[in-house]
Write an enzyme that holds these catalytic residues in place. Structure first.
Site, PDB file in Angstrom:
ATOM      1  N   LYS A 125       0.868  -1.182   0.000  1.00  0.00           N
ATOM      2  CA  LYS A 125       0.000   0.000   0.000  1.00  0.00           C
ATOM      3  C   LYS A 125       0.901   1.227   0.000  1.00  0.00           C
ATOM      4  CE  LYS A 125      -4.432   1.110   0.194  1.00  0.00           C
ATOM      5  NZ  LYS A 125      -5.593   0.410  -0.337  1.00  0.00           N
ATOM      6  N   ASP A 143      -7.045   4.490  -4.403  1.00  0.00           N
ATOM      7  CA  ASP A 143      -7.695   4.362  -3.087  1.00  0.00           C
ATOM      8  C   ASP A 143      -8.285   5.752  -2.836  1.00  0.00           C
ATOM      9  OD1 ASP A 143      -7.825   2.444  -0.567  1.00  0.00           O
ATOM     10  OD2 ASP A 143      -7.374   4.403   0.253  1.00  0.00           O
TER      11      ASP A 143
HETATM   12  P1  NDP Z   1     -12.845   8.086  -2.591  1.00  0.00           P
HETATM   13  O1  NDP Z   1     -11.762   9.081  -2.416  1.00  0.00           O
HETATM   14  O2  NDP Z   1     -13.409   7.876  -3.956  1.00  0.00           O
HETATM   15  O3  NDP Z   1     -14.075   8.429  -1.619  1.00  0.00           O
HETATM   16  C1  NDP Z   1     -13.916   8.499  -0.242  1.00  0.00           C
HETATM   17  C2  NDP Z   1     -15.231   8.908   0.378  1.00  0.00           C
HETATM   18  O4  NDP Z   1     -15.120   8.817   1.789  1.00  0.00           O
HETATM   19  C3  NDP Z   1     -15.618  10.344   0.073  1.00  0.00           C
HETATM   20  O5  NDP Z   1     -17.008  10.464   0.075  1.00  0.00           O
HETATM   21  C4  NDP Z   1     -14.999  11.092   1.250  1.00  0.00           C
HETATM   22  O6  NDP Z   1     -15.642  12.328   1.530  1.00  0.00           O
HETATM   23  C5  NDP Z   1     -15.205  10.123   2.379  1.00  0.00           C
HETATM   24  N1  NDP Z   1     -14.122  10.258   3.378  1.00  0.00           N
HETATM   25  C6  NDP Z   1     -12.798  10.092   3.168  1.00  0.00           C
HETATM   26  N2  NDP Z   1     -12.106  10.322   4.280  1.00  0.00           N
HETATM   27  C7  NDP Z   1     -13.018  10.644   5.213  1.00  0.00           C
HETATM   28  C8  NDP Z   1     -12.923  10.994   6.564  1.00  0.00           C
HETATM   29  N3  NDP Z   1     -11.739  11.064   7.195  1.00  0.00           N
HETATM   30  N4  NDP Z   1     -14.065  11.255   7.220  1.00  0.00           N
HETATM   31  C9  NDP Z   1     -15.281  11.184   6.582  1.00  0.00           C
HETATM   32  N5  NDP Z   1     -15.413  10.867   5.298  1.00  0.00           N
HETATM   33  C10 NDP Z   1     -14.306  10.601   4.620  1.00  0.00           C
HETATM   34  O7  NDP Z   1     -12.273   6.716  -2.000  1.00  0.00           O
HETATM   35  P2  NDP Z   1     -12.753   5.239  -2.285  1.00  0.00           P
HETATM   36  O8  NDP Z   1     -14.218   5.211  -2.480  1.00  0.00           O
HETATM   37  O9  NDP Z   1     -11.871   4.661  -3.318  1.00  0.00           O
HETATM   38  O10 NDP Z   1     -12.368   4.505  -0.900  1.00  0.00           O
HETATM   39  C11 NDP Z   1     -13.276   4.440   0.201  1.00  0.00           C
HETATM   40  C12 NDP Z   1     -12.852   3.317   1.141  1.00  0.00           C
HETATM   41  O11 NDP Z   1     -12.834   2.071   0.422  1.00  0.00           O
HETATM   42  C13 NDP Z   1     -11.453   3.449   1.744  1.00  0.00           C
HETATM   43  O12 NDP Z   1     -11.461   2.871   3.029  1.00  0.00           O
HETATM   44  C14 NDP Z   1     -10.604   2.576   0.824  1.00  0.00           C
HETATM   45  O13 NDP Z   1      -9.419   2.115   1.459  1.00  0.00           O
HETATM   46  C15 NDP Z   1     -11.573   1.432   0.573  1.00  0.00           C
HETATM   47  N6  NDP Z   1     -11.295   0.645  -0.620  1.00  0.00           N
HETATM   48  C16 NDP Z   1     -11.235   1.208  -1.856  1.00  0.00           C
HETATM   49  C17 NDP Z   1     -11.006   0.440  -2.972  1.00  0.00           C
HETATM   50  C18 NDP Z   1     -11.063   0.991  -4.355  1.00  0.00           C
HETATM   51  O14 NDP Z   1     -11.065   0.192  -5.297  1.00  0.00           O
HETATM   52  N7  NDP Z   1     -11.145   2.295  -4.537  1.00  0.00           N
HETATM   53  C19 NDP Z   1     -10.708  -1.001  -2.845  1.00  0.00           C
HETATM   54  C20 NDP Z   1     -10.896  -1.528  -1.497  1.00  0.00           C
HETATM   55  C21 NDP Z   1     -11.149  -0.708  -0.452  1.00  0.00           C
HETATM   56  P3  NDP Z   1     -15.123  13.703   0.859  1.00  0.00           P
HETATM   57  O15 NDP Z   1     -15.574  13.642  -0.563  1.00  0.00           O
HETATM   58  O16 NDP Z   1     -15.787  14.750   1.661  1.00  0.00           O
HETATM   59  O17 NDP Z   1     -13.633  13.688   0.998  1.00  0.00           O
END
Ligand code: NDP
Length: 445
Positions: free
Chosen positions: A126, A166
């Protein structure tokens, strides 16, 4: 926890001070592994756990770049190459101001087991940076990505280490990173990154895969109780890549997704979230969730607060780590929750997991439930290696088979170890045994 493992855990925590999320991820895995060590004393003799908790390589580097005003900015870059027993290191890059070594290590550690569960030949790693892409222009994001890759390129490769997206790293960032890798190395090495655009080596279904996969896994859990998503009232946290695609898939199976969030607040849309409008606001305009409310009557936007205040029968936490605590879990259970599928990595605190498990709620931990993203990345690598590109239907079919397979392996492992329905135990043991066997077979390296 088993006393032998407790002693190893103590050493791991002492060797890695101040890395709370890493400690949490290690503890959660160790709690499942006592029975495995009773059956496999060779894992203790070979110090497999001690080796597994020590990354094979950790890289920390300076990322200098200039903003649009011409000012010099400095960020910190990370890549933790955790374990290559099963294949090249594989795992995403996160760009978010909260990123530090402890976050990258927790994610990398989880990734080892998740990747093993997929059945694909990929190790765990990662990376990321404390850079915040939010509010930055495309040109700033490009300059940052180019500088980040100018250091990272020497450590990665299709047979070495294959990063992906991510939080904060989507198609735009992968494009800039790939372009800079190609420019420095003079190689069109498609397999070095996944999550690429469809016209230049990407895979159909990769953008949807994590969210879709989470819903497929959760549907399999529901089936064990004679239920399905049809008619469920669902709450999803986040509105990023994982969340939006989880919402779309759950609704396609007949669920009504009534709420979702971003880091500023949440919306409640009792008629069911309008996914096309949500994509327009968040993906096309890169706006805030509040903008959704202004375009759709009868929607409530709550500034701040917790989306877990909204009643649901199924909860899909898809935002970030430790976003759902014990109090929120207890409230959800009181209000009729029957299942949780973790789209995010470690979104439920240890207290929350205990509440779900003690109440008999079906609980799919992230390392199993969200493995569809990395599994489809491995399918992207397969297509790159064979210079092929598959149809959406074929790739989605493969994703479905993989998710059903992960579900069934976790369930069978939980049965085998005498705790039916405990997907945490099933995922931890199932992933661990595969990696531990490979590590022992490959000698002391
Ligand atoms: P994105 O950046 O596309 O979206 C993240 C979302 O979560 C946004 O809505 C963001 O809000 C919100 N968010 C992020 N940080 C915080 C925080 N500290 N507090 C509250 N809300 C938060 O990321 P992903 O959708 O790709 O990833 C989301 C999760 O899924 C993570 O845990 C990631 O590790 C996991 N994941 C992702 C994969 C992938 O293929 N993308 C694969 C496996 C797991 P805002 O827009 O306001 O920042």
């Amino acid at each position: 926890m088993d006393a032998r493992l407790e002693a190893i855990r103590g050493t791991v925590l002492a060797r890695n001070p101040g890395e709370g999320e890493f400690h949490q991820a290690v503890t959660e895995v160790f709690e499942s592994l006592g029975p495995v060590h009773d059956r496999h004393p060779e894992f203790l003799e070979g110090a497999v756990l001690e080796r597994l908790c020590e990354p094979e390589r950790q890289i920390i580097f300076r990322v200098p770049w200039t903003d649009d005003a011409g000012r010099v900015q400095i960020n910190r870059g990370f890549r933790v190459e955790f374990n290559s027993a099963l294949g090249p290191y594989k795992g995403g890059l996160r760009f978010h101001p909260s990123v530090y070594l402890g976050i990258v290590k927790f994610l990398g550690f989880e990734q080892i087991f998740k990747n093993a569960l997929t059945g694909m030949p990929i190790g765990g790693g990662k990376g990321g940076s404390d850079f915040d892409p939010r509010g930055r222009s495309d040109a700033e994001v490009m300059r940052f990505c180019q500088s980040f890759m100018t250091e990272l390129y020497r450590h990665i490769g299709e047979y070495t280490d294959v990063p992906a997206g991510d939080i904060g790293v989507g198609g735009r960032e992968i494009g800039y990173l790939f372009g800079q890798y190609k420019r420095i190395t003079n190689r069109y090495e498609s397999g070095v990154l996944t999550g690429k655009g469809i016209s230049w080596g990407g895979s159909l279904v990769r953008p949807e895969a994590t969210g879709y996969g989470t819903v497929i896994f959760t549907e399999e859990m529901l089936k064990t109780r004679g239920k399905s998503f049809d008619g469920q009232r669902v709450v999803v946290s986040g509105t990023g890549n994982v969340a939006i695609n989880a919402i779309a898939k759950a609704q396609s199976l007949g669920a009504i997704v009534v709420a979702c969030s971003d880091s500023s607040g949440y919306i409640v849309d009792d008629a069911g979230i309008d996914v096309a409008l949500l994509r327009q606001v968040k993906e096309v305009e890169r706006g805030r969730l509040k903008d959704y409310e202004t375009r759709r009557p009868a929607v409530t936007y709550v500034d701040g607060g917790s989306v877990w205040d909204v009643d649901a029968t199924v909860a899909l936490p898809c935002a970030t780590q430790n976003e759902l605590d014990g109090d929120a879990a207890a409230r959800l259970v009181r209000n009729g929750l029957i299942a949780v599928g973790e789209g995010a990595n470690m979104p439920s605190t240890r207290d929350a997991v205990a509440v779900f498990q003690d109440s008999g709620v079906l609980f799919g931990p992230g390392k199993a439930a969200n493995a569809g993203g990395v599994a489809t990345s491995a399918l992207e690598m397969q297509q790159n290696a064979s210079r092929d590109s598959w149809t959406f239907a074929h790739t989605e079919q493969r994703l479905t088979e993989i998710m059903v397979g992960i579900h069934d392996r976790c369930a069978a492992t939980a049965d085998e170890y005498g705790d039916p329905g405990n997907y945490v135990l099933g995922a931890n043991i199932g992933g661990f045994v595969k990696v531990a066997d490979a590590m022992l077979a490959q000698g002391l390296i």
